[in-house]
Write a protein that holds these residues in place. Structure first.
Motif, PDB file in Angstrom:
ATOM      1  N   ARG A 119       2.988  -2.654  14.059  1.00 46.46           N
ATOM      2  CA  ARG A 119       4.195  -3.119  13.359  1.00 46.46           C
ATOM      3  C   ARG A 119       3.957  -3.031  11.853  1.00 46.46           C
ATOM      4  O   ARG A 119       3.033  -3.650  11.345  1.00 46.46           O
ATOM      5  N   LEU A 120       4.805  -2.252  11.178  1.00 42.89           N
ATOM      6  CA  LEU A 120       4.627  -1.998   9.754  1.00 42.89           C
ATOM      7  C   LEU A 120       5.927  -2.331   9.022  1.00 42.89           C
ATOM      8  O   LEU A 120       7.002  -1.878   9.425  1.00 42.89           O
ATOM      9  N   ALA A 121       5.825  -3.092   7.947  1.00 44.88           N
ATOM     10  CA  ALA A 121       6.986  -3.403   7.109  1.00 44.88           C
ATOM     11  C   ALA A 121       6.757  -2.839   5.715  1.00 44.88           C
ATOM     12  O   ALA A 121       5.630  -2.850   5.210  1.00 44.88           O
ATOM     13  N   ALA A 122       7.826  -2.346   5.091  1.00 44.61           N
ATOM     14  CA  ALA A 122       7.711  -1.756   3.757  1.00 44.61           C
ATOM     15  C   ALA A 122       9.046  -1.891   3.036  1.00 44.61           C
ATOM     16  O   ALA A 122      10.090  -2.072   3.668  1.00 44.61           O
ATOM     17  N   PHE A 123       9.005  -1.793   1.708  1.00 49.65           N
ATOM     18  CA  PHE A 123      10.246  -1.806   0.943  1.00 49.65           C
ATOM     19  C   PHE A 123      10.930  -0.454   1.076  1.00 49.65           C
ATOM     20  O   PHE A 123      10.308   0.550   1.453  1.00 49.65           O
ATOM     21  N   SER A 124      12.227  -0.416   0.761  1.00 51.40           N
ATOM     22  CA  SER A 124      13.068   0.720   1.152  1.00 51.40           C
ATOM     23  C   SER A 124      12.576   2.068   0.633  1.00 51.40           C
ATOM     24  O   SER A 124      12.487   3.040   1.397  1.00 51.40           O
ATOM     25  N   SER A 125      12.255   2.160  -0.664  1.00 53.36           N
ATOM     26  CA  SER A 125      11.857   3.466  -1.189  1.00 53.36           C
ATOM     27  C   SER A 125      10.509   3.912  -0.648  1.00 53.36           C
ATOM     28  O   SER A 125      10.256   5.114  -0.500  1.00 53.36           O
ATOM     29  N   ALA A 126       9.630   2.968  -0.301  1.00 47.93           N
ATOM     30  CA  ALA A 126       8.351   3.334   0.314  1.00 47.93           C
ATOM     31  C   ALA A 126       8.564   3.833   1.738  1.00 47.93           C
ATOM     32  O   ALA A 126       7.830   4.708   2.208  1.00 47.93           O
ATOM     33  N   ILE A 127       9.545   3.274   2.438  1.00 44.80           N
ATOM     34  CA  ILE A 127       9.838   3.772   3.782  1.00 44.80           C
ATOM     35  C   ILE A 127      10.244   5.240   3.710  1.00 44.80           C
ATOM     36  O   ILE A 127       9.745   6.085   4.466  1.00 44.80           O
ATOM     37  N   ARG A 128      11.139   5.550   2.778  1.00 41.45           N
ATOM     38  CA  ARG A 128      11.652   6.922   2.681  1.00 41.45           C
ATOM     39  C   ARG A 128      10.569   7.912   2.270  1.00 41.45           C
ATOM     40  O   ARG A 128      10.481   9.009   2.823  1.00 41.45           O
ATOM     41  N   THR A 129       9.722   7.538   1.314  1.00 40.80           N
ATOM     42  CA  THR A 129       8.784   8.505   0.739  1.00 40.80           C
ATOM     43  C   THR A 129       7.388   8.462   1.335  1.00 40.80           C
ATOM     44  O   THR A 129       6.647   9.440   1.251  1.00 40.80           O
ATOM     45  N   VAL A 130       7.010   7.322   1.931  1.00 40.03           N
ATOM     46  CA  VAL A 130       5.636   7.167   2.429  1.00 40.03           C
ATOM     47  C   VAL A 130       5.602   6.957   3.944  1.00 40.03           C
ATOM     48  O   VAL A 130       4.844   7.627   4.660  1.00 40.03           O
ATOM     49  N   VAL A 131       6.425   6.031   4.448  1.00 41.42           N
ATOM     50  CA  VAL A 131       6.302   5.611   5.842  1.00 41.42           C
ATOM     51  C   VAL A 131       6.928   6.605   6.811  1.00 41.42           C
ATOM     52  O   VAL A 131       6.344   6.895   7.875  1.00 41.42           O
ATOM     53  N   LEU A 132       8.091   7.147   6.487  1.00 38.89           N
ATOM     54  CA  LEU A 132       8.701   8.108   7.407  1.00 38.89           C
ATOM     55  C   LEU A 132       7.847   9.371   7.568  1.00 38.89           C
ATOM     56  O   LEU A 132       7.670   9.856   8.702  1.00 38.89           O
ATOM     57  N   PRO A 133       7.286   9.938   6.490  1.00 42.66           N
ATOM     58  CA  PRO A 133       6.344  11.055   6.697  1.00 42.66           C
ATOM     59  C   PRO A 133       5.138  10.638   7.536  1.00 42.66           C
ATOM     60  O   PRO A 133       4.637  11.430   8.346  1.00 42.66           O
ATOM     61  N   LEU A 134       4.664   9.420   7.353  1.00 47.63           N
ATOM     62  CA  LEU A 134       3.564   8.908   8.174  1.00 47.63           C
ATOM     63  C   LEU A 134       3.951   8.913   9.650  1.00 47.63           C
ATOM     64  O   LEU A 134       3.181   9.361  10.515  1.00 47.63           O
TER      65      LEU A 134
ATOM     66  N   ARG B 153       2.025 -14.719   8.751  1.00 52.93           N
ATOM     67  CA  ARG B 153       2.319 -15.430  10.000  1.00 52.93           C
ATOM     68  C   ARG B 153       2.219 -14.528  11.227  1.00 52.93           C
ATOM     69  O   ARG B 153       2.458 -14.959  12.346  1.00 52.93           O
ATOM     70  N   GLY B 154       1.878 -13.237  11.020  1.00 53.68           N
ATOM     71  CA  GLY B 154       1.611 -12.359  12.148  1.00 53.68           C
ATOM     72  C   GLY B 154       2.788 -11.560  12.642  1.00 53.68           C
ATOM     73  O   GLY B 154       2.714 -10.939  13.703  1.00 53.68           O
ATOM     74  N   ASP B 155       3.898 -11.521  11.877  1.00 55.34           N
ATOM     75  CA  ASP B 155       5.052 -10.727  12.303  1.00 55.34           C
ATOM     76  C   ASP B 155       4.765  -9.236  12.226  1.00 55.34           C
ATOM     77  O   ASP B 155       5.356  -8.452  12.969  1.00 55.34           O
ATOM     78  N   TYR B 156       3.877  -8.845  11.303  1.00 51.69           N
ATOM     79  CA  TYR B 156       3.544  -7.435  11.113  1.00 51.69           C
ATOM     80  C   TYR B 156       2.032  -7.278  11.010  1.00 51.69           C
ATOM     81  O   TYR B 156       1.328  -8.193  10.599  1.00 51.69           O
ATOM     82  N   ASP B 157       1.562  -6.096  11.376  1.00 49.91           N
ATOM     83  CA  ASP B 157       0.130  -5.795  11.308  1.00 49.91           C
ATOM     84  C   ASP B 157      -0.252  -5.251   9.934  1.00 49.91           C
ATOM     85  O   ASP B 157      -1.350  -5.499   9.443  1.00 49.91           O
ATOM     86  N   ILE B 158       0.663  -4.488   9.322  1.00 52.48           N
ATOM     87  CA  ILE B 158       0.433  -3.859   8.024  1.00 52.48           C
ATOM     88  C   ILE B 158       1.732  -3.954   7.232  1.00 52.48           C
ATOM     89  O   ILE B 158       2.827  -3.820   7.807  1.00 52.48           O
ATOM     90  N   ILE B 159       1.624  -4.183   5.946  1.00 53.70           N
ATOM     91  CA  ILE B 159       2.803  -4.072   5.084  1.00 53.70           C
ATOM     92  C   ILE B 159       2.484  -3.091   3.960  1.00 53.70           C
ATOM     93  O   ILE B 159       1.323  -2.880   3.604  1.00 53.70           O
ATOM     94  N   VAL B 160       3.521  -2.478   3.420  1.00 53.32           N
ATOM     95  CA  VAL B 160       3.411  -1.688   2.198  1.00 53.32           C
ATOM     96  C   VAL B 160       4.276  -2.393   1.161  1.00 53.32           C
ATOM     97  O   VAL B 160       5.474  -2.603   1.376  1.00 53.32           O
ATOM     98  N   ALA B 161       3.657  -2.787   0.055  1.00 56.70           N
ATOM     99  CA  ALA B 161       4.346  -3.567  -0.965  1.00 56.70           C
ATOM    100  C   ALA B 161       3.991  -3.027  -2.337  1.00 56.70           C
ATOM    101  O   ALA B 161       3.169  -2.114  -2.470  1.00 56.70           O
ATOM    102  N   ALA B 162       4.618  -3.595  -3.362  1.00 56.19           N
ATOM    103  CA  ALA B 162       4.344  -3.194  -4.736  1.00 56.19           C
ATOM    104  C   ALA B 162       4.221  -4.432  -5.593  1.00 56.19           C
ATOM    105  O   ALA B 162       4.920  -5.425  -5.380  1.00 56.19           O
ATOM    106  N   ASP B 163       3.309  -4.375  -6.563  1.00 53.86           N
ATOM    107  CA  ASP B 163       3.183  -5.513  -7.464  1.00 53.86           C
ATOM    108  C   ASP B 163       4.328  -5.513  -8.459  1.00 53.86           C
ATOM    109  O   ASP B 163       5.026  -4.521  -8.638  1.00 53.86           O
ATOM    110  N   PHE B 164       4.554  -6.663  -9.068  1.00 52.73           N
ATOM    111  CA  PHE B 164       5.553  -6.766 -10.118  1.00 52.73           C
ATOM    112  C   PHE B 164       4.876  -6.450 -11.442  1.00 52.73           C
ATOM    113  O   PHE B 164       3.762  -6.898 -11.708  1.00 52.73           O
ATOM    114  N   ILE B 165       5.560  -5.699 -12.274  1.00 46.16           N
ATOM    115  CA  ILE B 165       4.967  -5.256 -13.536  1.00 46.16           C
ATOM    116  C   ILE B 165       4.579  -6.435 -14.406  1.00 46.16           C
ATOM    117  O   ILE B 165       3.611  -6.389 -15.158  1.00 46.16           O
TER     118      ILE B 165
END
Length: 312
Positions: free
Chosen positions: A96-111, A140-152
């Protein structure tokens, strides 16, 4: 003392979700059944795990400690089950992987497309989740991996139970209508003081970023549009109605827009994260390795698109 995984899961969820009702909804049970199970867990451990104040329930320090152990135990059980299912030697099972929208399009879907070819027995479940929401969901265990970004501005705190793995850097760029051709010449935002701007909704990260960056350049942006969707924001710019600032990953190349780097560069860092003391299944390790292998370079600058092509 014998600990049961069902009760441990309830305690872990209560730590993450905060209320009996939310735990009950997540497990498709009644709140009274959840309360009864946790009361049994308290009796079995001879420890006060919950403190009840009226209709509210809070975990005691001992309860929070056991909840952290519970997540590790549950992850270990999941890893054992996955290893047994994958006795053929092929990584098997859900991730189970969660990511923000632009990372899904550019990173996760190719994965996901690569995994379908290389590891067809891995079941990758993808969810769109903002970084502010994905961190609590991971813990809390809803996802095994997340893709996130830090705030500038450094306002995204990291929890000690979370381990991060750097993936790539993502520059903030000025987004312009296509007639203003893309250029590698850094833009001085002061030159756009009279322009109309499109930004996110009030109080959001992107809205605050645009406002503060423009103020640093000496002007207050004239807001012509506010959009919760990057797609609508890009369509507004594409129509020649505004300019904007966006992370480069968020600039969908299907839109007829141009980008320029900033004279005063701003960069955010994109990373994967897992629970720091958890045991990853073999399938999760494969997913994480693939993310690292294919995300170590900055995203490419959007290119001009022929006028005959339109966004899908």
């Amino acid at each position: 003392m014998r600990l049961h995984t069902t009760s441990l899961e309830m305690l872990s969820l209560l730590d993450g979700l905060g209320t009996m009702r939310a735990v009950a909804a997540a497990l498709h049970m009644s709140p009274s059944a959840v309360s009864a199970q946790l009361a049994v867990l308290e009796a079995e451990t001879h420890t006060e795990l919950l403190r009840r104040t009226g209709r509210r329930v809070q975990l005691t320090p001992a309860g929070r400690t056991l909840a952290r152990h519970a997540r590790i135990i549950l992850d270990q059980v999941k890893a054992a089950e996955a290893d047994l299912q994958g006795r053929s030697g092929q990584p098997t099972g859900p991730v189970r992987l969660a990511a923000f929208s632009s990372a899904i399009r550019t990173v996760v879907l190719p994965l996901a497309a690569r995994l379908r070819e290389t590891h067809p027995r891995i079941d990758l479940e993808v969810a769109e989740l903002d970084p502010q929401a994905s961190h609590p969901a991971l813990r809390r265990g809803d996802y095994d991996i997340i893709v996130a970004a830090d705030f500038i501005d450094g306002s995204m705190p990291l929890h000690p139970d979370v381990h991060t793995i750097p993936l790539l850097t993502d520059a903030i760029v000025l987004v312009l209508p296509q007639p203003q051709a893309a250029s590698d010449v850094p833009a001085d935002l002061a030159d756009f003081a009279e322009a109309a701007w499109s930004i996110d909704m009030p109080g959001t990260y992107l809205s605050n970023l645009v406002t503060s960056t423009c103020r640093q350049a000496g002007f207050e942006p004239v807001v012509a549009g506010r959009f919760a969707s990057y797609e609508l924001l890009l369509a507004h710019v594409e129509a020649g109605l505004s300019v904007s600032l966006l992370p480069e990953l968020a600039v969908d190349r299907r839109y007829h827009v141009a980008t320029r780097p900033l004279r005063r560069p701003l960069t955010r860092h994109v990373y994967a994260a897992v629970r720091s003391r958890s045991t990853l299944t073999t399938a999760s390790q494969v997913v994480l390795q693939d993310l690292r292998r294919h995300s170590t370079t900055p995203s490419p600058r959007p290119q001009r698109i022929p006028a005959g092509d339109s966004p899908a």
